[in-house]
Design an enzyme around this catalytic site. Structure first.
Site, PDB file in Angstrom:
ATOM      1  N   GLU A 144      -3.630  -0.259   7.971  1.00  0.00           N
ATOM      2  CA  GLU A 144      -2.480   0.196   8.768  1.00  0.00           C
ATOM      3  C   GLU A 144      -2.598  -0.381  10.167  1.00  0.00           C
ATOM      4  OE1 GLU A 144      -1.722   4.439   9.124  1.00  0.00           O
ATOM      5  OE2 GLU A 144      -2.133   4.739   6.988  1.00  0.00           O
ATOM      6  N   ASN A 172      -7.572   1.485   9.691  1.00  0.00           N
ATOM      7  CA  ASN A 172      -6.282   1.796  10.298  1.00  0.00           C
ATOM      8  C   ASN A 172      -6.492   1.760  11.796  1.00  0.00           C
ATOM      9  OD1 ASN A 172      -5.464   2.268   7.686  1.00  0.00           O
ATOM     10  ND2 ASN A 172      -5.019   4.441   7.977  1.00  0.00           N
ATOM     11  N   GLU A 180      -7.760   8.020   6.020  1.00  0.00           N
ATOM     12  CA  GLU A 180      -8.122   8.603   7.320  1.00  0.00           C
ATOM     13  C   GLU A 180      -8.733   9.998   7.229  1.00  0.00           C
ATOM     14  OE1 GLU A 180      -4.981   8.446  10.228  1.00  0.00           O
ATOM     15  OE2 GLU A 180      -5.044   6.275  10.311  1.00  0.00           O
ATOM     16  N   HIS A 203      -3.457  10.886   0.529  1.00  0.00           N
ATOM     17  CA  HIS A 203      -2.941  10.698   1.886  1.00  0.00           C
ATOM     18  C   HIS A 203      -2.449  12.068   2.371  1.00  0.00           C
ATOM     19  CE1 HIS A 203      -1.416   7.415   4.783  1.00  0.00           C
ATOM     20  NE2 HIS A 203      -1.151   8.557   5.384  1.00  0.00           N
ATOM     21  N   TYR A 239      -4.745   1.729  15.622  1.00  0.00           N
ATOM     22  CA  TYR A 239      -3.589   1.895  16.506  1.00  0.00           C
ATOM     23  C   TYR A 239      -3.937   1.649  17.965  1.00  0.00           C
ATOM     24  CZ  TYR A 239      -1.095   3.479  12.437  1.00  0.00           C
ATOM     25  OH  TYR A 239      -0.507   3.510  11.199  1.00  0.00           O
ATOM     26  N   ARG A 296       0.853  -1.186   0.000  1.00  0.00           N
ATOM     27  CA  ARG A 296       0.000   0.000   0.000  1.00  0.00           C
ATOM     28  C   ARG A 296       0.893   1.242   0.000  1.00  0.00           C
ATOM     29  NH1 ARG A 296      -2.902   3.026   4.717  1.00  0.00           N
ATOM     30  NH2 ARG A 296      -4.090   4.503   3.479  1.00  0.00           N
TER      31      ARG A 296
HETATM   32  C1  PNW Z   1      -1.923   7.556  10.568  1.00  0.00           C
HETATM   33  N1  PNW Z   1      -3.894   9.836  16.227  1.00  0.00           N
HETATM   34  O1  PNW Z   1      -1.993   8.832  11.158  1.00  0.00           O
HETATM   35  C2  PNW Z   1      -1.552   7.871   9.141  1.00  0.00           C
HETATM   36  O2  PNW Z   1      -2.363   7.264   8.170  1.00  0.00           O
HETATM   37  C3  PNW Z   1      -0.108   7.669   8.843  1.00  0.00           C
HETATM   38  O3  PNW Z   1       0.260   8.545   7.824  1.00  0.00           O
HETATM   39  C4  PNW Z   1       0.722   7.842  10.103  1.00  0.00           C
HETATM   40  O4  PNW Z   1       2.090   7.832   9.854  1.00  0.00           O
HETATM   41  C5  PNW Z   1       0.323   6.724  11.045  1.00  0.00           C
HETATM   42  O5  PNW Z   1      -1.071   6.729  11.279  1.00  0.00           O
HETATM   43  C6  PNW Z   1       1.043   6.750  12.383  1.00  0.00           C
HETATM   44  O6  PNW Z   1       0.716   7.911  13.100  1.00  0.00           O
HETATM   45  C7  PNW Z   1      -2.468   9.031  12.443  1.00  0.00           C
HETATM   46  O7  PNW Z   1      -3.306  10.686  16.919  1.00  0.00           O
HETATM   47  C8  PNW Z   1      -2.122  10.212  13.052  1.00  0.00           C
HETATM   48  O8  PNW Z   1      -4.886   9.214  16.655  1.00  0.00           O
HETATM   49  C9  PNW Z   1      -2.601  10.481  14.310  1.00  0.00           C
HETATM   50  C10 PNW Z   1      -3.433   9.570  14.941  1.00  0.00           C
HETATM   51  C11 PNW Z   1      -3.777   8.400  14.315  1.00  0.00           C
HETATM   52  C12 PNW Z   1      -3.298   8.136  13.062  1.00  0.00           C
END
Ligand code: PNW
Length: 446
Positions: A348, A286, A161, A116, A288, A72
């Site tokens: 992601e 995505n 996102e 992006h 996290y 990707r």
């Molecule tokens: C994503 N948060 O960004 C993006 O898709 C990527 O470009 C980035 O590098 C990756 O996650 C890691 O950060 C985010 O604060 C930025 O919740 C901020 C957040 C989540 C995702």
């Protein structure tokens, strides 16, 4: 024949390419924003990033060694249409065309994202995502790219996102273009992003291609003993973060946003929701971390407050590590949207970790543990019926992490940003072994 489960890694143009003024690329909002004093931690510059624009063959070799069957990446709109609308820059298209061919030669499925976050600056100057015209400009750009590469690339992600781009870029002002709009203005941005997705999806589908929407999703956790006010706050946060972009696409309507004082979403014209409804052939997730949502203080600007999740490990970025949140997200989507939900892809997942150099090796046990536990969380979701078709680690190479500059290292490959030397970390070898062990029986959730 069903296609194999996709095991990949993800990246984004602005975070890796550099070469911002080469071969006719126009400036983007991130070029402008990163030059503002204080916008990026320690003033780190994106001018070179991973120099991927020049070293892309080396990066394709790394993908080959990793054994992924999908990659990707994102196409930079300002390379292809430097002013956002109008003349197409052939050199920009050529770059991605060569990348696609190089991937295909190695049996790697290209999985491109069209936006992006690097909006051409000329479009920002004309109103950016606050303007409805940006949505049609995006559809025109999508058509240009699809005409060039659609013969080899069947599946496209429109936006990355939108919730983060909306919130960080247009409400908090911590990402480009750095606006701090009030709620109605922020929601108009959301609507124009959705319209852009819907119009681009129509362009892609008219060429026989699939259109996916990728968003950041974060399941809501409440406090141990939630009050009614905590639950209301959780519902408001969920509507904003997890439903604002998904409900219109899958259900054809906006979620209840009344907690934000918004009786309706500004900018919605007759027919818009018809363009947006049913416009996704897949949903990219995505993931996290989850969000701990609490009742706000009296008189706070937002109908929720965010708390800190304690009692779990955190990444170098300070994000809590909660793999079950990924299972909850994937299963939760299936339960919420049922038959309306197209296939899911984890587009992601990954972590910023401390790396230690031991005998020339880059040891990153934290990342290995993170990946193992999150891949197990995907398996658990599939075992519970979620139709997940792929998993992409964020990211291949340590890169420009937006407002954090080069401080956060999310890569499977260490990059020395002085010399551009790439060194695969221990997690690279571990992910390679996981893929190798599982591509034999790709569709079994084992
Ligand atoms: C994503 N948060 O960004 C993006 O898709 C990527 O470009 C980035 O590098 C990756 O996650 C890691 O950060 C985010 O604060 C930025 O919740 C901020 C957040 C989540 C995702």
């Amino acid at each position: 024949m069903s296609s194999p489960f996709l095991w990949g890694v993800a990246s984004a143009a602005f975070q890796v390419e550099g070469a911002l003024a080469e071969d006719g690329r126009g400036p983007s909002v991130w070029d402008t924003f990163a030059a503002r004093p204080g916008a990026v931690r320690d003033g780190h510059s994106p001018a070179v990033a991973c120099d991927h624009y020049h070293r892309w063959q080396q990066d394709v070799d790394l993908l080959d060694r990793l054994g992924v069957n999908a990659y990707r990446f994102s196409v930079a709109w300002p390379r292809v249409v430097p002013q956002g609308t109008g003349p197409v820059n052939k050199a920009g298209l050529d770059f991605y065309d060569r990348l696609v061919d190089a991937l295909l030669e190695r049996g790697i499925t290209p999985f491109p994202t069209l936006f992006h976050w690097d909006l051409p600056q000329a479009l920002e100057d004309a109103g950016g995502w606050s303007s409805r015209d940006t949505a049609s400009a995006f559809a025109d750009y999508a058509a240009v790219v699809a005409d060039r590469m659609g013969d080899r690339v069947p599946r496209w992600i429109t936006l990355n996102e939108p919730v983060v781009h909306m919130a960080y870029g247009h409400a908090f002002g911590t990402h480009a273009p750095g606006h701090a709009l009030e709620v109605p203005g922020v929601l108009a941005v959301a609507h124009h992003l959705l319209l852009a997705h819907g119009l681009a999806a129509a362009e892609l589908r008219s060429r026989g291609l699939e259109a996916l929407l990728t968003n950041n999703l974060s399941p809501v956790r409440g406090p141990q003993d939630p009050t009614g006010a905590d639950l209301a706050a959780g519902a408001a946060y969920d509507a904003l973060h997890n439903r604002l972009f998904t409900d219109p696409v899958l259900l054809g309507s906006y979620p209840d946003l009344s907690a934000f004082g918004a009786a309706e979403v500004p900018g919605v014209r007759e027919g818009d929701l018809g363009v947006i409804a049913g416009s996704a052939d897949g949903i990219g997730v995505n993931y996290y971390n989850p969000s701990l949502v609490l009742a706000p203080e009296e008189g706070a600007g937002l109908p929720f407050a965010l708390g800190e999740i304690t009692g779990v490990p955190t990444t170098a970025f300070g994000w809590p590590v909660v793999p079950e949140g990924l299972t909850d997200t994937l299963v939760g989507l299936s339960e919420r949207y049922g038959e309306a939900l197209p296939p899911l892809y984890v587009t992601e997942n990954g972590c910023s970790c401390e790396d230690t150099v031991v005998d020339g090796r880059v040891a990153d046990p934290g990342r290995i543990a993170y990946l193992e536990s999150h891949i197990a969380a995907v398996d658990a979701a599939r075992a519970r019926g979620a139709d997940v078709r792929g998993y992409f680690v964020w990211t291949l190479t340590d890169n420009f992490e937006w407002a954090e500059g080069y401080h956060q290292r999310f890569g499977l490959v260490h990059v020395d940003h002085e010399t551009q030397v790439r060194t695969p970390k221990d997690s690279f070898a571990r992910y390679r072994d996981i893929i190798a062990a599982r591509t034999g029986a790709p569709d079994s959730p084992a």
